[in-house]
Design an enzyme around this catalytic site. Sequence first.
Site, PDB file in Angstrom:
ATOM      1  N   CYS A 160       0.828  -1.208   0.000  1.00 63.21           N
ATOM      2  CA  CYS A 160       0.000   0.000   0.000  1.00 63.21           C
ATOM      3  C   CYS A 160       0.863   1.260   0.000  1.00 63.21           C
ATOM      4  O   CYS A 160       0.337   2.365  -0.117  1.00 63.21           O
ATOM      5  CB  CYS A 160      -0.924   0.007   1.209  1.00 63.21           C
ATOM      6  N   HIS A 186      -9.295   3.451  -1.037  1.00 61.75           N
ATOM      7  CA  HIS A 186      -7.923   2.956  -0.899  1.00 61.75           C
ATOM      8  C   HIS A 186      -7.548   2.049  -2.074  1.00 61.75           C
ATOM      9  O   HIS A 186      -7.484   0.827  -1.939  1.00 61.75           O
ATOM     10  CB  HIS A 186      -7.803   2.219   0.446  1.00 61.75           C
TER      11      HIS A 186
END
Lengths: 419, 140
Positions: free
Chosen positions: A92, A366
Amino acid sequence: MGKLARKVAMVGAGMCKFGRNFPEKRNPDMWIDAWLDAVDKTDNGIEPKDIDACYVGNYSSDLFNHQGHLGPQMANLVGLTPKPAARFEGACASSGIALRQAVLAIASGVHDVVAVAGVECMTEQPTVNVTDVLATASDSLFEYPAGATFPGLYGTLASAHFKKYGTTAEDLMRVGIKNHENGAENPYAQMQQSIKDLMDSKRAKYEKQGRDIPEWEDEFDFLKSSSNPIIAYPLRLFDCSLITDGAACIFLTAEDVARDFTDEPIWIAGTGQGSAALSLHDRDSLTSFIATREASKQAYEMAGIKPRDVQIAEVHDCFTIAEILAMEDLGFYEKGKAVDAIKEGESKLDGALPINTSGGLKSKGHPVGATGAAQAVEIFKQMRGIAERNRQVKFDVETALTHNLGGSGGTCVVTVYQK
Amino acid sequence: MSENEKSFTIESYLEYIRNKKLMGSRCKECGATYVPVRKLCTECNTANMEWVEMSGKGKLAAFTSITVGTPYFVEKGYDRKNPYCFSVIELEEGPMVSGQLVGVNESEPDTIKIGTPLKATFLETDIKGETKVDLGFEPL
Ligand SMILES: [Zn+2]
């Protein structure tokens, strides 16, 4: 620790609308949208001939879209062929790493102008596959066979924080409520609804279906109800960030040429990166991320600032507990004290230290490999005073920070921005 | 093959698990203990290890009860109505390990307490005619 050999500026930043964009928009489509948005937000414009290289952050197009080798593909779509182009991966934190590498390349003198991309298209896969792809960012050898999922790993960290500091489920809920309030003010966010808006739309839906209308006293009552099921104790559905498709674009330049593009460059005052064992069981702590502590220490030192100098921050709230851990590990609050500040409203838009004005990963969405670059987009807007709707902070932002975490804390990139 | 001829690899460690033994490596130079096994001691930067068997006893360091599980655990029969616990255990020898926590009320996770003394158990699952053995823990 080092200083940058020459100053680096952010002169433009933009993103596409985050959401469940597939199949209407895939990585190439979203990247072009983000590029155009960033060109539009570069005061004097910017053209491919001005740009020396394209650094792409992406976590797992291989597994999500059966496409590797994104660097040259993304570069070509915006007219950068045959310039150098490469993809960076750190779960991420992928585009946080791409941004940092672009800063280092410019500071080294090799490049004057770099386009940084963050792209990820997750919803091409059904949710069960997405969960499995994300799980490859944790330890496949020993955590996965023990049943670890991503929410599970953060649930585990939350249980340790609850035990050590007395943190509660309500403390987590306050983070989600605040981020949804901010996201409702962001036209680029996936979920532009506050928790109250969500409760209203649920009530309306039940009424339409002729079912009993639930009587929730307040947001907490709703968040403790069956409408918000446990995913990985103590984390519930609304403690988890979203599954999102998205792209973001940042233009970075050397000091020497920054004013060709804008009269108001935003300086990359500090950059830091840290790492940690993938497995939680190999870490020094279950209530703190060593990678965040390391990355922020480097970034603060380079910028010559203290945590208290930071005026706004975008932190990596992949789960609500992660925002609390970040507030502590970044040194904004002592361990165990962030929840008190949250309760007092300090992290709200009108608080002393607004956090995740964009809505965060929780509400903005996200798209894992695009998140780091999208955090920089929000900082760009807040520092320029161009944040949309009602989410522009009410003071002049001189110093801001982004915190981009990979996986369950194996990678962290922290960036400090100054005017 | 005798213990000290066994190479300090992931596969050796997993083979011990399949034989229901929790083994680690101990650095002959500085005494640091690694579970799962490691060949290189990152405390003193030497590769001079010996195998040591763990007692299997420890305490619960952190845990979660998962309702939306991995494909492997879904295959084992876990789901929203039948959640399972992932946990991190601090072994009495010092290292921490990951394992499924069993013998607790997964549906009432508030009743599960960090610090609870645990012992290792080896969980067998039959999947497609093959018996898999995974490290787990249960209250002492
Ligand atoms: Zn040693």
